[in-house]
Design a protein around this motif. Structure first.
Motif, PDB file in Angstrom:
ATOM      1  N   LYS A 261       0.817  -1.206   0.000  1.00 22.40           N
ATOM      2  CA  LYS A 261       0.000   0.000   0.000  1.00 22.40           C
ATOM      3  C   LYS A 261       0.854   1.261   0.000  1.00 22.40           C
ATOM      4  CE  LYS A 261      -2.508  -1.444   3.488  1.00 22.40           C
ATOM      5  NZ  LYS A 261      -3.542  -1.494   4.557  1.00 22.40           N
ATOM      6  N   ASP A 262       2.116   1.128   0.443  1.00 23.65           N
ATOM      7  CA  ASP A 262       2.989   2.304   0.429  1.00 23.65           C
ATOM      8  C   ASP A 262       3.804   2.408  -0.858  1.00 23.65           C
ATOM      9  OD1 ASP A 262       4.649   0.176   0.750  1.00 23.65           O
ATOM     10  OD2 ASP A 262       5.534   0.840   2.651  1.00 23.65           O
ATOM     11  N   GLY A 263       3.512   1.551  -1.872  1.00 26.47           N
ATOM     12  CA  GLY A 263       4.154   1.668  -3.177  1.00 26.47           C
ATOM     13  C   GLY A 263       5.404   0.844  -3.345  1.00 26.47           C
ATOM     14  N   GLN A 264       5.756  -0.015  -2.389  1.00 31.26           N
ATOM     15  CA  GLN A 264       6.967  -0.833  -2.501  1.00 31.26           C
ATOM     16  C   GLN A 264       6.671  -2.088  -3.324  1.00 31.26           C
ATOM     17  OE1 GLN A 264       8.562  -2.082   1.240  1.00 31.26           O
ATOM     18  NE2 GLN A 264      10.254  -3.232   0.313  1.00 31.26           N
ATOM     19  N   GLU A 265       7.533  -2.361  -4.311  1.00 30.95           N
ATOM     20  CA  GLU A 265       7.337  -3.553  -5.145  1.00 30.95           C
ATOM     21  C   GLU A 265       7.617  -4.809  -4.322  1.00 30.95           C
ATOM     22  OE1 GLU A 265       9.419  -5.727  -8.970  1.00 30.95           O
ATOM     23  OE2 GLU A 265       9.204  -3.527  -9.037  1.00 30.95           O
ATOM     24  N   MET A 266       6.622  -5.769  -4.346  1.00 31.47           N
ATOM     25  CA  MET A 266       6.733  -6.984  -3.541  1.00 31.47           C
ATOM     26  C   MET A 266       7.095  -8.211  -4.401  1.00 31.47           C
ATOM     27  SD  MET A 266       6.234  -5.606  -0.707  1.00 31.47           S
ATOM     28  CE  MET A 266       6.427  -7.106   0.221  1.00 31.47           C
ATOM     29  N   ALA A 267       6.541  -8.295  -5.579  1.00 28.41           N
ATOM     30  CA  ALA A 267       6.813  -9.487  -6.408  1.00 28.41           C
ATOM     31  C   ALA A 267       6.319  -9.236  -7.821  1.00 28.41           C
ATOM     32  CB  ALA A 267       6.128 -10.714  -5.817  1.00 28.41           C
ATOM     33  N   ARG A 268       6.896 -10.010  -8.752  1.00 32.70           N
ATOM     34  CA  ARG A 268       6.444 -10.013 -10.141  1.00 32.70           C
ATOM     35  C   ARG A 268       5.937 -11.416 -10.478  1.00 32.70           C
ATOM     36  NH1 ARG A 268       8.150  -6.032 -13.836  1.00 32.70           N
ATOM     37  NH2 ARG A 268       9.185  -4.268 -12.801  1.00 32.70           N
ATOM     38  N   ALA A 269       4.908 -11.500 -11.313  1.00 28.16           N
ATOM     39  CA  ALA A 269       4.299 -12.813 -11.626  1.00 28.16           C
ATOM     40  C   ALA A 269       3.730 -12.789 -13.031  1.00 28.16           C
ATOM     41  CB  ALA A 269       3.227 -13.155 -10.600  1.00 28.16           C
ATOM     42  N   HIS A 270       3.002 -13.856 -13.362  1.00 29.74           N
ATOM     43  CA  HIS A 270       2.434 -14.042 -14.688  1.00 29.74           C
ATOM     44  C   HIS A 270       0.941 -14.307 -14.535  1.00 29.74           C
ATOM     45  CE1 HIS A 270       6.667 -15.282 -14.662  1.00 29.74           C
ATOM     46  NE2 HIS A 270       6.725 -14.780 -15.893  1.00 29.74           N
ATOM     47  N   ARG A 271       0.168 -13.488 -15.198  1.00 27.95           N
ATOM     48  CA  ARG A 271      -1.281 -13.586 -15.052  1.00 27.95           C
ATOM     49  C   ARG A 271      -1.836 -14.946 -15.489  1.00 27.95           C
ATOM     50  NH1 ARG A 271      -3.453  -8.424 -18.164  1.00 27.95           N
ATOM     51  NH2 ARG A 271      -1.579  -8.853 -19.398  1.00 27.95           N
ATOM     52  N   VAL A 272      -1.236 -15.546 -16.516  1.00 30.57           N
ATOM     53  CA  VAL A 272      -1.747 -16.816 -17.005  1.00 30.57           C
ATOM     54  C   VAL A 272      -1.649 -17.890 -15.924  1.00 30.57           C
ATOM     55  CG1 VAL A 272       0.477 -17.464 -18.018  1.00 30.57           C
ATOM     56  CG2 VAL A 272      -1.630 -18.484 -18.900  1.00 30.57           C
ATOM     57  N   VAL A 273      -0.591 -17.854 -15.119  1.00 33.56           N
ATOM     58  CA  VAL A 273      -0.436 -18.836 -14.041  1.00 33.56           C
ATOM     59  C   VAL A 273      -1.413 -18.537 -12.913  1.00 33.56           C
ATOM     60  CG1 VAL A 273       1.173 -19.811 -12.363  1.00 33.56           C
ATOM     61  CG2 VAL A 273       1.981 -19.189 -14.647  1.00 33.56           C
ATOM     62  N   LEU A 274      -1.529 -17.253 -12.535  1.00 35.08           N
ATOM     63  CA  LEU A 274      -2.409 -16.885 -11.424  1.00 35.08           C
ATOM     64  C   LEU A 274      -3.881 -17.142 -11.775  1.00 35.08           C
ATOM     65  CD1 LEU A 274      -0.701 -13.534 -10.321  1.00 35.08           C
ATOM     66  CD2 LEU A 274      -0.335 -15.834  -9.423  1.00 35.08           C
ATOM     67  N   CYS A 275      -4.291 -16.778 -12.980  1.00 33.40           N
ATOM     68  CA  CYS A 275      -5.694 -16.977 -13.363  1.00 33.40           C
ATOM     69  C   CYS A 275      -6.040 -18.447 -13.503  1.00 33.40           C
ATOM     70  CB  CYS A 275      -5.986 -16.245 -14.672  1.00 33.40           C
ATOM     71  SG  CYS A 275      -5.906 -14.441 -14.522  1.00 33.40           S
ATOM     72  N   ASN A 276      -5.073 -19.246 -13.900  1.00 33.13           N
ATOM     73  CA  ASN A 276      -5.323 -20.686 -13.989  1.00 33.13           C
ATOM     74  C   ASN A 276      -5.489 -21.310 -12.613  1.00 33.13           C
ATOM     75  OD1 ASN A 276      -5.212 -23.127 -15.969  1.00 33.13           O
ATOM     76  ND2 ASN A 276      -3.912 -23.728 -14.259  1.00 33.13           N
ATOM     77  N   ALA A 277      -4.890 -20.653 -11.580  1.00 27.44           N
ATOM     78  CA  ALA A 277      -4.943 -21.207 -10.227  1.00 27.44           C
ATOM     79  C   ALA A 277      -6.210 -20.829  -9.484  1.00 27.44           C
ATOM     80  CB  ALA A 277      -3.716 -20.757  -9.429  1.00 27.44           C
ATOM     81  N   SER A 278      -6.760 -19.622  -9.721  1.00 28.15           N
ATOM     82  CA  SER A 278      -7.896 -19.162  -8.911  1.00 28.15           C
ATOM     83  C   SER A 278      -8.795 -18.236  -9.709  1.00 28.15           C
ATOM     84  CB  SER A 278      -7.388 -18.440  -7.660  1.00 28.15           C
ATOM     85  OG  SER A 278      -8.448 -17.884  -6.941  1.00 28.15           O
ATOM     86  N   HIS A 279     -10.099 -18.369  -9.460  1.00 28.68           N
ATOM     87  CA  HIS A 279     -11.078 -17.456 -10.075  1.00 28.68           C
ATOM     88  C   HIS A 279     -10.941 -16.033  -9.550  1.00 28.68           C
ATOM     89  CE1 HIS A 279     -14.003 -20.932 -11.212  1.00 28.68           C
ATOM     90  NE2 HIS A 279     -12.980 -20.822 -12.047  1.00 28.68           N
ATOM     91  N   VAL A 280     -10.364 -15.882  -8.359  1.00 29.89           N
ATOM     92  CA  VAL A 280     -10.192 -14.541  -7.786  1.00 29.89           C
ATOM     93  C   VAL A 280      -9.331 -13.686  -8.709  1.00 29.89           C
ATOM     94  CG1 VAL A 280      -9.221 -13.252  -5.845  1.00 29.89           C
ATOM     95  CG2 VAL A 280     -10.527 -15.343  -5.435  1.00 29.89           C
ATOM     96  N   PHE A 281      -8.237 -14.267  -9.207  1.00 28.35           N
ATOM     97  CA  PHE A 281      -7.352 -13.512 -10.099  1.00 28.35           C
ATOM     98  C   PHE A 281      -8.017 -13.285 -11.460  1.00 28.35           C
ATOM     99  CE2 PHE A 281      -4.219 -15.466  -7.174  1.00 28.35           C
ATOM    100  CZ  PHE A 281      -3.634 -14.306  -6.712  1.00 28.35           C
ATOM    101  N   MET A 282      -8.843 -14.230 -11.909  1.00 26.20           N
ATOM    102  CA  MET A 282      -9.531 -14.018 -13.182  1.00 26.20           C
ATOM    103  C   MET A 282     -10.465 -12.817 -13.106  1.00 26.20           C
ATOM    104  SD  MET A 282     -10.374 -17.930 -14.406  1.00 26.20           S
ATOM    105  CE  MET A 282     -10.856 -17.408 -16.035  1.00 26.20           C
TER     106      MET A 282
END
Length: 613
Positions: A261-282
């Motif tokens: 929330k304070d603008g610090q980068e926490m991680a980078r990822a790939h939407r195709v992997v996240l959306c395949n794992a959970s409907h929340v990300f879709m």
């Protein structure tokens, strides 16, 4: 050693209640003192005939260990109905007993007219002792009435002289048994029968000795050795989830960045992997869900994440195709934000190893309540995904061991041939095939180099594919997305193997090799003879495309089926060295075939004609 006795004729005819009268064979073997054990059977029961329907079988043991097999046929009609097998039984006889009743002329005529001609033909081949037994005391033995109108007693008894003439005709011993008592059966009939049994045993013993002496001179049949064991083709373990985890570590092709929330980068990822794992990300990234997810995924996405309002990467409906700018996402939950890199690793590994995640979170937070809160939050992400996770799984996953853990992100099959989030298009035979660079880079080193180096494909949105059919390339992409593939034929599997060799996917090559081997091994010989499949051509392709294991196996396969493939035209396409290898490893070997020819010649030259035919 055993003796086989065949009894023919009905000695109980002419008696009232003939079925209740004792017969000669059972009377002798039931009363006589030399019998140790009697087993009367009609091939397992009195009501059935299995092997020889015309005969009743008896079995007994005489002189201690000598087995006597008796075949008794009281009815000519039964004999005649099964003529072929009944004749074979007579041909196997060591002793023959012809029996009839002196008070029934019909039983005598049956023996004389039907059985005697068979025995005469048999005696022309070899000598078999025959006993003619006339059973009973003659009734009304006076001369028959000469009146042509009176037939009351004409021919009712069989005269003594007719029995004698019948015996002389076939060289048999003639016995008249006035009664079936101990004297006539045990001493009179039994004495003659025992004499013939002893003579038969002596003859068999001498023949057995002669066989033993002549046995070393017989040529033994050739022994056919086992074919050479074909090489075993193994498939290496899957690297699917390891490839995805390496993709996360490399940060290549990332299209989403998570911030605190304070603008610090926490991680980078790939939407195709996240959306395949959970409907929340879709729902978070604006993708449509095929099945109605309910209100829970939307609430979870709203409570945990927020899209940066200054980000224009997403439009109102879905991610824009081929956009190179990553999506900026703010993590609203502070505890989840602190452990988000660990949560992403858990998602990328694709395993529901909740105990391991709990241990990692404990090392990070050192607070049980905070660990519990993060665990419940992560479980809530997958609880919303009704396709891969259900509420019952949440309560049970913590009790599963690491070896039994199931995948929460089993494969990326949801995005196979799916234009959502796609950032590259392949043109194959005029058709467009959508794909995702992140998946291609993670699963294929050749494509990783192609998309990350100084090549035209690095920035191109459409990439033409030459030399590969659409079906083959789709099967190739299916393997990259799902770690599995489907092939409908051996030729299709070979085409996929060539594609896998072109992109250096060794495990896919092994899967194709295993499929080809399994299909060929399941083919019966007649199918190998008639098939249009060119095995030599398969061998040449496997050799050309560096499938060394498959080419070696195919060469051994050709050698193991030498008699089939040596007759085909494509056999000549093998080189001289390859043909020499096949000749040296052929099955059956040439030496065995030569020995078999010599053995058959020896057997046919010494074979005698059948004595009964």
């Amino acid at each position: 050693m055993s003796v086989r006795i065949v009894a023919l004729g009905n000695e109980r005819a002419g008696f009232e209640d003939s079925l209740q009268q004792p017969d000669l064979i059972t009377t002798y073997f039931g009363r006589h003192a030399i019998i140790r054990h009697v087993e009367e059977r009609r091939l397992l029961s009195f009501a059935t005939h299995i092997t020889f329907p015309a005969f009743v079988e008896y079995q007994a043991y005489v002189f201690g260990r000598v087995q006597v097999l008796i075949h008794d046929c009281p009815n000519w009609e039964l004999f005649d109905n099964d003529w072929y097998r009944s004749r074979n039984v007579v041909g196997l006889a060591d002793i023959i007993v012809l029996k009839y009743s002196v008070n029934d002329k019909a039983s005598f005529q049956e023996v004389k007219d039907n059985y005697v001609p068979i025995i005469k033909r048999l005696l022309n081949q070899w000598t078999v002792p025959v006993i003619v037994a006339a059973v009973g005391t003659r009734q009304n033995e006076g001369p028959p009435c000469s009146c042509p109108l009176c037939t009351s007693d004409k021919g009712s008894c069989v005269p003594f002289y007719e029995g004698i003439e019948l015996s002389k005709e076939i060289g048999a011993a003639y016995l008249e048994l006035h009664s079936l008592n101990d004297f006539y059966v045990g001493k009179y009939f039994g004495g003659v029968l025992e004499y013939f049994i002893i003579q038969c045993l002596k003859q068999k013993s001498s023949q057995k000795k002669k066989k033993r002496r002549s046995r070393p001179h017989m040529i033994p049949p050739p022994r056919l050795g086992e074919p050479v064991k074909l090489p075993c083709l193994k498939i290496e373990e899957s690297r699917y989830h390891r490839d995805l985890l390496n993709l996360y570590y490399s940060s290549l092709c990332t299209d989403v960045v998570f911030f605190s929330k304070d603008g610090q980068e926490m991680a980078r990822a790939h939407r195709v992997v996240l959306c395949n794992a959970s409907h929340v990300f879709m729902l978070l990234f604006g993708l449509e869900i095929a099945s109605h997810p309910g209100e829970l995924p939307g609430k979870v996405a709203h409570n945990l994440f927020a899209i940066d309002q200054g980000d224009t990467t997403l439009n109102s409906s879905q991610a824009s195709l081929y956009n190179s700018q990553p999506v900026r996402v703010i993590i609203l939950d502070s505890l989840l934000c602190a452990c988000y890199s660990e949560v992403l690793k858990f998602i990328y590994t694709g395993t529901n190893c909740w105990e391991e995640l709990k241990s990692v979170l404990w090392k990070k937070l050192k607070n049980l309540e905070q660990v519990k809160h993060v665990m419940e939050t992560v479980k809530l992400l997958f609880k919303c995904n009704t396709k891969t996770f259900c509420s019952s799984d949440v309560s049970n996953q913590t009790t599963k061991s690491k070896g039994q853990s199931q995948s929460c992100c089993c494969s990326l099959s949801l995005f196979f041939q799916n234009p959502d989030l796609a950032d590259v298009t392949f043109k194959v035979q005029g058709a467009s095939i959508y794909a995702h660079r992140a998946v291609l880079v993670a699963r294929c080193e050749v494509m990783a180099a192609m998309f990350s180096g100084y090549y035209a494909e690095t920035t191109a949105c459409q990439i033409p594919i030459q030399g590969v059919s659409k079906e083959t390339f789709l099967s190739f992409l299916e393997y990259l997305y799902t770690d599995a593939c489907c092939t409908a034929s051996i030729l299709q599997a070979m085409a996929l193997l060539i594609c896998a060799e072109m992109y250096q996917i060794h495990r896919l090559q092994q899967i194709c090799e295993s499929y080809i081997v399994t299909q060929l091994q399941s083919m019966p010989s007649r199918q190998l003879v008639s098939t249009n499949l060119n095995i030599v051509n398969l061998y040449n392709k496997a050799k050309f495309h560096n499938a060394t294991r498959l080419s070696t196996w195919l060469l051994h396969f050709i050698a193991s089926n030498y008699l089939i493939f040596s007759q085909k035209l494509e056999f000549q396409d093998l080189s001289e060295d390859e043909q020499a290898f096949v000749e040296n490893h052929r099955w059956p070997s040439s030496s065995y075939l030569q020995e078999l020819t010599e053995y058959r010649h020896h057997i046919h030259s010494g074979r005698s004609r059948c004595i009964l035919m």
